[in-house]
Design an enzyme around this catalytic site. Structure first.
Site, short mmCIF file in Angstrom:
data_model
loop_
_atom_site.label_atom_id
_atom_site.label_comp_id
_atom_site.label_asym_id
_atom_site.label_seq_id
_atom_site.Cartn_x
_atom_site.Cartn_y
_atom_site.Cartn_z
CE1 TYR A 33 1.04 -0.26 4.45
CE2 TYR A 33 -0.04 1.86 4.41
CZ TYR A 33 0.77 0.95 5.04
OH TYR A 33 1.32 1.26 6.26
CE LYS A 147 3.10 3.15 3.23
NZ LYS A 147 3.27 3.26 4.67
CD GLU A 179 9.75 1.79 10.70
OE1 GLU A 179 9.61 2.77 9.95
OE2 GLU A 179 9.79 0.63 10.27
CG LEU A 204 8.17 2.36 4.88
CD1 LEU A 204 7.90 1.14 4.01
CD2 LEU A 204 6.90 3.13 5.12
N1 PDD Z 1 2.81 5.08 7.40
N2 PDD Z 1 7.45 3.82 9.02
C1 PDD Z 1 6.31 3.11 8.99
C2 PDD Z 1 6.29 1.78 9.65
C3 PDD Z 1 5.17 3.63 8.34
O1 PDD Z 1 4.04 2.91 8.30
C4 PDD Z 1 5.24 4.91 7.75
C5 PDD Z 1 4.07 5.52 7.03
C6 PDD Z 1 6.46 5.62 7.82
C7 PDD Z 1 6.64 6.97 7.18
O2 PDD Z 1 6.71 6.86 5.77
P1 PDD Z 1 6.25 8.07 4.84
O3 PDD Z 1 7.03 9.25 5.31
O4 PDD Z 1 6.62 7.64 3.50
O5 PDD Z 1 4.77 8.26 5.05
C8 PDD Z 1 7.54 5.04 8.45
C9 PDD Z 1 1.63 5.54 6.69
C10 PDD Z 1 1.43 7.00 6.75
C11 PDD Z 1 0.43 4.72 7.15
O6 PDD Z 1 0.61 3.53 7.33
O7 PDD Z 1 -0.67 5.27 7.31
#
Ligand code: PDD
Length: 284
Positions: A33, A147, A179, A204
């Site tokens: 996703y 992801k 994280e 991620l």
């Molecule tokens: N989540 N780490 C994890 C485990 C994440 O699920 C996310 C993002 C990030 C940040 O990635 P980015 O800056 O590309 O959004 C880091 C999204 C927002 C979600 O699952 O809703």
């Protein structure tokens, strides 16, 4: 207002969008996703999210059902059909439906879903107070760089954090922070350096992380990409998380201990402002 969602080439009322019970996203979490922020009806960091989407698909050997042009057109159209001003677009691609078998099917057609969520992402009340986080063991699988929709453990970690009154979890593995449950973790040391974990399969590869590191360097902030311990985080001057929907969000407590002065820090506030300015200027 019920939303209009996208499912495999069709625009449907949300209640009418149906996916097979044999879909491998449902049975095996065999799906990836992306979450893209939207402000003023425009897409933030679109090229970064698309690049990561393709990387996730390539890692799992799933074909992207749309061309680049079609994918962008669908993003634009879902904003238009839902009159979305501020919020996010959720996109998911699963390997598709096939009779249950651990081996990947050879001829399944990927399932592509997009929906919107309207949300006040700019005017987040937590920007003023910061969030509290609880340290929770990281018990996710070993390919966190992909992801996937395999989000049960991050949900459990968030619930563990909520049980102790915290807003989110910071995950810890082998004595280091990996994280947050759904965001990247960062700290600012007492000598003003931004410390964030380097890229590997342990986290991620955050799109917001990448931009914020660039912006920090341009603003003259020294960046160290290395793992940090929970102790180092608790003793930091500032802490924050980054993600597509929170942008740069202060963390003011870790396991109940105030970070720095216990209120959102100045470098975090500056990075948030610079990030939002830069991304609004390049939104498409
Ligand atoms: N989540 N780490 C994890 C485990 C994440 O699920 C996310 C993002 C990030 C940040 O990635 P980015 O800056 O590309 O959004 C880091 C999204 C927002 C979600 O699952 O809703």
């Amino acid at each position: 207002m019920p939303r209009t969602v996208y499912l495999n080439g069709e625009w449907l009322a949300e209640a009418d969008a149906k996916v097979s019970i044999f879909d491998r996203g449902f049975l095996f979490a065999d799906a990836i996703y992306e979450v893209t922020g939207v402000i003023g009806g425009k897409l933030l960091e679109y090229s970064g999210h698309t690049a990561r989407l393709k990387r996730s698909l390539a890692e799992l050997g799933i074909e992207c059902p749309l061309t680049d042009e079609e994918l962008l057109a669908v993003h634009r159209e879902i904003v238009r059909r839902n009159d979305l001003n501020e919020g996010l677009i959720y996109l998911q691609i699963s390997r598709g439906a096939a009779d249950r078998d651990f081996a990947f099917p050879v001829d399944a057609q990927p399932t592509l879903v997009l929906f919107t969520q309207a949300k006040a992402v700019l005017d987040n009340p937590k920007v003023k107070t910061g969030i509290s986080v609880a340290l929770v063991p990281d018990e996710r699988w070993g390919r966190r760089d992909i992801k996937t929709v395999q989000l049960l453990y991050p949900s459990m970690a968030k619930m563990k954090a909520a049980e102790v009154g915290a807003d989110d979890a910071w995950l810890v593995e082998d004595g280091f922070v990996t994280e947050a449950s759904s965001a990247t973790s960062h700290i600012i040391t007492t000598d003003g350096k931004l410390v964030t974990r380097g890229l590997s399969n342990a986290i991620l590869h955050g799109i917001t992380r990448l931009s914020v590191l660039d912006i920090a360097r341009q603003a003259g902030i020294e960046v160290e990409e290395r793992a940090f311990t929970p102790e180092e985080a608790k003793n930091a001057a500032e802490a924050f998380v980054t993600s597509a929907t929170s942008f740069v969000l202060p963390v003011t407590r870790i396991d109940g201990q105030p970070i720095g002065t216990g209120v959102p820090g100045p470098l975090t506030a500056k990075l948030r402002q610079l990030y939002i300015e830069a991304k609004l200027a390049t939104a498409i």
